[in-house]
Scaffold this active site. Structure first.
Site, PDB file in Angstrom:
ATOM      1  N   HIS A 482      24.276  -9.483   0.419  1.00  0.00           N
ATOM      2  CA  HIS A 482      24.894 -10.585   1.160  1.00  0.00           C
ATOM      3  C   HIS A 482      26.142 -10.170   1.940  1.00  0.00           C
ATOM      4  O   HIS A 482      26.615 -10.936   2.773  1.00  0.00           O
ATOM      5  CB  HIS A 482      25.158 -11.791   0.238  1.00  0.00           C
ATOM      6  CG  HIS A 482      26.420 -11.748  -0.540  1.00  0.00           C
ATOM      7  ND1 HIS A 482      26.467 -11.419  -1.868  1.00  0.00           N
ATOM      8  CD2 HIS A 482      27.695 -12.010  -0.181  1.00  0.00           C
ATOM      9  CE1 HIS A 482      27.727 -11.493  -2.288  1.00  0.00           C
ATOM     10  NE2 HIS A 482      28.487 -11.838  -1.283  1.00  0.00           N
ATOM     11  N   ASP A 534      20.102  -9.593  -4.654  1.00  0.00           N
ATOM     12  CA  ASP A 534      21.329  -9.350  -3.885  1.00  0.00           C
ATOM     13  C   ASP A 534      21.815  -7.915  -4.136  1.00  0.00           C
ATOM     14  O   ASP A 534      22.750  -7.682  -4.901  1.00  0.00           O
ATOM     15  CB  ASP A 534      22.390 -10.372  -4.300  1.00  0.00           C
ATOM     16  CG  ASP A 534      23.571 -10.390  -3.352  1.00  0.00           C
ATOM     17  OD1 ASP A 534      23.502  -9.724  -2.304  1.00  0.00           O
ATOM     18  OD2 ASP A 534      24.568 -11.071  -3.669  1.00  0.00           O
ATOM     19  N   GLY A 626      35.473 -11.669  -2.079  1.00  0.00           N
ATOM     20  CA  GLY A 626      35.985 -10.341  -1.753  1.00  0.00           C
ATOM     21  C   GLY A 626      35.659  -9.316  -2.829  1.00  0.00           C
ATOM     22  O   GLY A 626      35.814  -8.124  -2.623  1.00  0.00           O
ATOM     23  N   SER A 628      32.628  -9.292  -4.103  1.00  0.00           N
ATOM     24  CA  SER A 628      31.197  -9.083  -3.915  1.00  0.00           C
ATOM     25  C   SER A 628      30.843  -7.636  -3.652  1.00  0.00           C
ATOM     26  O   SER A 628      31.558  -6.948  -2.937  1.00  0.00           O
ATOM     27  CB  SER A 628      30.719  -9.878  -2.719  1.00  0.00           C
ATOM     28  OG  SER A 628      30.551 -11.192  -3.109  1.00  0.00           O
TER      29      SER A 628
HETATM   30  N1  ARG Z   1      30.142 -14.122  -2.929  1.00  0.00           N
HETATM   31  C1  ARG Z   1      31.477 -13.708  -3.207  1.00  0.00           C
HETATM   32  C2  ARG Z   1      31.923 -12.635  -2.208  1.00  0.00           C
HETATM   33  O1  ARG Z   1      31.333 -12.554  -1.166  1.00  0.00           O
HETATM   34  C3  ARG Z   1      31.681 -13.284  -4.603  1.00  0.00           C
HETATM   35  C4  ARG Z   1      31.516 -14.384  -5.522  1.00  0.00           C
HETATM   36  C5  ARG Z   1      31.757 -14.067  -6.919  1.00  0.00           C
HETATM   37  N2  ARG Z   1      32.177 -15.282  -7.477  1.00  0.00           N
HETATM   38  C6  ARG Z   1      32.389 -15.507  -8.749  1.00  0.00           C
HETATM   39  N3  ARG Z   1      32.849 -16.650  -9.101  1.00  0.00           N
HETATM   40  N4  ARG Z   1      32.147 -14.576  -9.633  1.00  0.00           N
HETATM   41  O2  ARG Z   1      32.902 -11.965  -2.383  1.00  0.00           O
END
Ligand code: ARG
Length: 678
Positions: A482, A534, A626, A628
C-alpha cells in the site's frame, strides 16, 4: 504533544552582542587532517569570493557528478565590514567518513580548529540542509577528499546578512541567532521576559541542539543557554522550564569554535494558582489537553497524566494507577507493568494441567512434546531443548528440510541446533542479530543506535519519510504494497524513492547508506480495499554494505509459530500519535501477538489469513501512520530476531480494542522466495 500557549502577556527584551575580532588575518594552509599519504599535489582549487546582498553560488569541483580524488579546495568569502555571511548548502553529499572526505567551515580565513564553525561529511536530506553564519565579515570553507569513491559534492548559496543585534522574534517565541541556520561563533545574547506580577513564566524549547565534541553536558563550559543560574547544552528532545518570579532572564553564549543548530523557544505567562486553565498540568510543568489524560499514552513524559485514573467499567485498575482491559486479567501477560493484573489468578483445575496463553488447560505431559496442543501453540513456544525429531508425516506445523524431511519441533530454523539431517534448518542464519549490545531503557520509546539494524526509511521524492521497510539481504528490502499502490501512479515509479538504511535520526546522515530502488514488486493479489496481501519487495540498485548498524532480519519459515501473547517489537518513524507528527528519532514499541479469534472479533471480521493482530486491546501502544511497511520482529530463544509481520493497517492508532494489523509473513513466505530467491 504540543501544548498551547495561554495568557499571552509576556514582554520580551533582547540584547545580542557579537564579539567581532578580525585583525590581521593570515592566510595559511595548515590542515588538521593527516594528508602525508597524499603524494600528488592538490589541484588548483582556491577561490576568493565577495559576498553581497545578492544571492551568489559556488560548487565543489565536478558538481553535480562527483568531485575528483585527492583534492584540497578552499573558498575564502569576504563581506563588507560590519556584516556577516550566510552560506546555505541546498545539496550536500560528501563521502560518509569524515576522516577521508570532509567539508570544514571556519569563522576566520585560516583553517584553525579553534575557529571552526563545523566539520561535516555524509549526505544531508533536503529536509535538513546545512546552513551556517559567520560571526563577522569573513569565512573559509574547505573541502578535502582522499582516494576512493567520490560523491556528488555540494552546491552553496551565500550572501551578506546584518550582524545579529536583537532580531525581532515572533510573538511568544525567541531563538538562537539566525535559527534554523547554525548560530555564529562568539555571541552573547540575553532575553529578559517580564510578565505581570503574580504570574510566572514557562519556556518550552521545541528545538535544542548545542552539541560539541568533548563537552560534559553537566558542566556546559562551551556553548550554552543559561536560565535561573543553570546552564544547558547538548541535545534535548523536550525541555520545559518555569520561572520562580514574574521575570526571567535567558542567556545564550557561543564560544569561538564549533556551532550547531541552536534553539527555538516558546514562552508564555501562567497563573501559578491555575497553571493550566482548561488543561491538564503535568508534574513537570507542561500543560496538555485534558483529553490526553488517562488515554494510555505517556503524554507528559513523566507518566503523571496516566496515574490516578478512574478506570472504565470494562477496565481493571492496576496497583500503579494504570487502567487495563478486564480481559487482560490473568492472561499471564504483565499488562499493568507491575504484575498486579496477574496476581491472585486461579490456576488450572488440576495440578497435572498446564495453562495455555489463551487460558485453556492442557495436560502437563503435552508441554514441549513437539506438538501444538494449546490452540495458540503456547505449550511449544518456550521449550528449553526439544530434541530433534524427524516427523513421519509433514503437516502445516512441521518444518520442511531441503532434503524433504520434516521436523516435529516448533521453529527449528536458526535455533543453533541441527535438526534436519542435512542441517538445512541452520543455513543462511547470519540474519536477525544486532551487532551492538543494547540495554533497554525502561519507559523510553526512542530506539538506541543500531538496535534495529534491519529498519529502513523510505523517502518519496522530496516529501521525506513516508514508509518503513526491512532489510532481507544486501539487495532486497521488504515493505508494504500500500506504500506503492496508491491512487497516484508516481508511487510505483522506482526512481521516485530513496531508501535510507542505518538511519536513527531523520535529520542525521552519519553512517546512513542511501540506495535507490531498481525494481518495486507488489503482490499481484494486493487488494487496496481490504489490504489483503499487503506486501512488496524492493530490489536495490546497488547492494548495501552490512555494518554494525545495517544488518538483515531473519525470515520465518512458513511453519514458524509466533504464539499469542508473545512479545514482539514494532519500529518506525511513524506519527507519535493518531493525527500527530512524524518521529524524528526511530521509535520502538513492545507489542503482544493477539490471538486470531480475538483479532477477528475486534476487527469485525476484517482480518484475512494473510494478516495478524498485535498490540494491546487496552490501547495505548501501537504503530501509526508512517510506520507502514516497517517490521514487527520477535526474538526467539536462540537470540535471533525473526520478522513476524509488516505494518499494514489499523483503525486509528492505539485505540482501545483496535490493535494494529500486520501482514502475516509466514503466509507470504513462499511469495518472497519466488520473487527474490531469498
Ligand atoms: N497504513 C498506515 C501507514 O500507511 C499504518 C497503519 C498502522 N496502524 C496501526 N494502527 N497499527 O503508515
Amino acid at each position: 504533544m504540543e501544548s498551547q500557549a495561554q495568557i499571552y502577556t509576556g514582554e520580551l527584551s533582547i540584547l545580542c552582542v557579537d564579539h567581532i575580532s578580525v585583525k590581521g588575518v593570515a592566510v595559511c594552509f595548515i590542515f588538521n587532517l593527516d594528508l602525508s599519504h597524499l603524494l600528488s599535489l592538490p589541484e588548483d582549487c582556491f577561490f576568493m569570493l565577495e559576498a553581497s546582498s545578492a544571492l551568489k553560488t559556488f560548487q565543489s569541483p565536478g558538481f553535480p557528478v562527483k568531485y575528483p580524488p585527492y583534492i584540497r579546495c578552499q573558498w575564502h568569502i569576504r563581506a563588507p565590514e560590519a556584516s556577516a555571511i550566510l552560506v546555505k548548502f541546498p545539496v550536500f553529499n560528501v563521502r560518509d567518513d569524515c576522516s577521508s572526505d570532509v567539508v570544514s567551515i571556519y569563522d576566520s580565513l585560516s583553517p584553525e580548529k579553534s575557529k571552526a564553525i563545523t566539520e561535516k561529511c555524509g549526505q544531508r536530506p533536503p529536509s535538513n540542509p546545512l546552513e551556517v553564519v559567520s560571526s563577522s565579515n569573513i569565512m573559509l570553507i574547505s573541502l578535502i577528499a582522499a582516494s576512493g569513491i567520490q560523491k556528488q559534492g555540494f552546491s552553496a548559496v551565500y550572501s551578506v546578512i546584518p550582524l545579529t543585534t536583537g532580531r525581532d522574534s515572533a510573538l511568544g517565541t525567541f531563538s538562537s541567532p539566525y535559527y534554523p541556520s547554525f548560530y555564529p561563533n562568539s555571541v552573547d545574547c540575553k532575553w529578559t521576559i517580564q510578565v505581570p506580577a503574580n504570574s510566572k513564566i514557562r519556556v518550552k524549547f521545541t528545538m535544542f541542539r548545542m552539541k560539541e565534541p568533548g563537552v560534559d553536558i553537566k558542566v556546559c563550559h562551551k556553548d550554552f543557554v543559561e536560565i535561573s543560574g543553570k546552564k544547558y547544552c547538548g541535545e534535548k528532545p523536550v525541555l520545559v522550564l518555569s520561572s520562580t518570579t514574574n521575570t526571567l532572564d535567558v542567556k545564550f553564549h557561543s564560544d569561538e569554535s564549533y556551532t550547531d543548530k541552536g534553539f527555538m523557544a516558546h514562552y508564555n505567562a501562567y497563573d501559578p494558582v491555575n497553571p493550566c486553565p482548561n488543561q491538564f498540568a503535568c508534574a513537570m510543568g507542561m500543560c496538555i489537553s485534558k483529553e490526553l489524560r488517562c488515554d494510555g499514552w505517556n503524554d507528559c513524559g513523566d507518566m503523571s497524566d496516566e496515574t490516578k485514573c478512574d478506570c472504565a467499567k470494562d477496565q481493571f485498575s492496576c496497583a500503579n494507577g494504570l487502567c487495563r482491559a478486564l480481559y487482560s486479567l490473568c492472561d499471564r501477560i504483565n499488562d499493568c507493568g507491575d504484575g498486579s493484573d496477574e496476581k491472585n489468578c486461579s490456576e488450572c483445575p488440576s495440578p497435572t494441567e498446564w495453562i495455555c496463553g489463551d487460558g485453556m488447560c492442557v495436560p502437563q505431559a503435552l508441554v514441549c512434546d513437539g506438538n501444538k496442543d494449546c490452540k495458540d501453540g503456547s505449550d511449544e513456544s518456550s521449550c528449553e531443548s526439544a530434541a530433534s525429531r524427524i516427523a513421519l508425516v509433514c503437516t502445516d506445523f512441521t518444518f520442511k528440510c531441503k532434503n524433504g524431511e520434516c521436523i516435529n519441533k516448533v521453529n527449528p530454523e536458526c535455533d543453533k541446533n541441527n535438526d534436519c539431517s542435512d542441517a538445512s534448518d541452520e543455513e543462511g542464519c547470519d540474519c536477525g542479530t544486532r551487532p551492538y549490545k543494547h540495554n533497554r531503557i525502561v519507559g523510553g520509546e526512542n530506539a538506541d543506535i543500531g538496535e534495529w539494524p534491519w529498519q529502513v526509511s523510505l523517502h518519496f521524492k522530496t516529501s521525506g519519510h513516508v514508509c518503513g521497510a526491512s532489510i532481507l539481504s544486501q539487495n532486497w528490502l521488504l515493505s508494504a504494497s500500500h506504500c506503492f499502490k496508491t491512487t497516484s501512479p508516481e508511487n510505483l515509479i522506482a526512481s521516485n524513492w530513496q531508501t535510507y538504511s542505518g538511519m536513527h535520526d531523520q535529520f542525521k546522515q552519519d553512517s546512513v547508506q542511501m540506495r535507490k530502488i531498481k525494481r518495486i514488486i507488489t503482490h499481484e493479489n494486493y487488494d487496496p480495499m481490504t489490504y489483503d496481501y499487503d506486501i512488496a519487495v524492493l530490489e536495490l540498485s546497488e547492494p548495501l554494505e552490512f555494518t554494525s548498524t545495517i544488518h538483515h532480519i531473519c525470515l520465518p519459515a512458513s511453519t514458524h509459530l509466533f504464539p499469542a501473547g508473545m512479545s514482539c517489537w514494532v519500529t518506525g518513524w511513524g506519527t507519535l500519535r493518531e493525527g500527530g507528527r512524524l518521529a524524528q528519532i526511530l521509535q520502538k514499541a513492545e507489542v503482544k501477538i493477539i490471538n486470531d479469534t480475538v483479532c477477528n472479533i475486534v476487527t469485525e471480521g476484517q482480518v484475512t489469513s494473510r494478516m495478524l493482530c498485535s498490540g494491546f486491546l487496552a490501547g495505548g501502544v501501537d504503530a501509526c501512520q508512517g510506520d507502514s511497511g516497517g517490521p514487527l520482529v520477535c526474538r526467539e530463544e536462540s537470540g535471533k530476531w525473526f520478522q513476524a509481520g509488516i505494518v499494514s493497517w489499523g483503525e486509528g492508532c492505539a485505540r482501545r480494542n483496535k490493535p494494529g494489523v500486520y501482514s502475516r509473513l509466514t503466509k507470504l513466505r513462499d511469495w518472497i522466495r519466488q520473487q527474490t530467491g531469498i
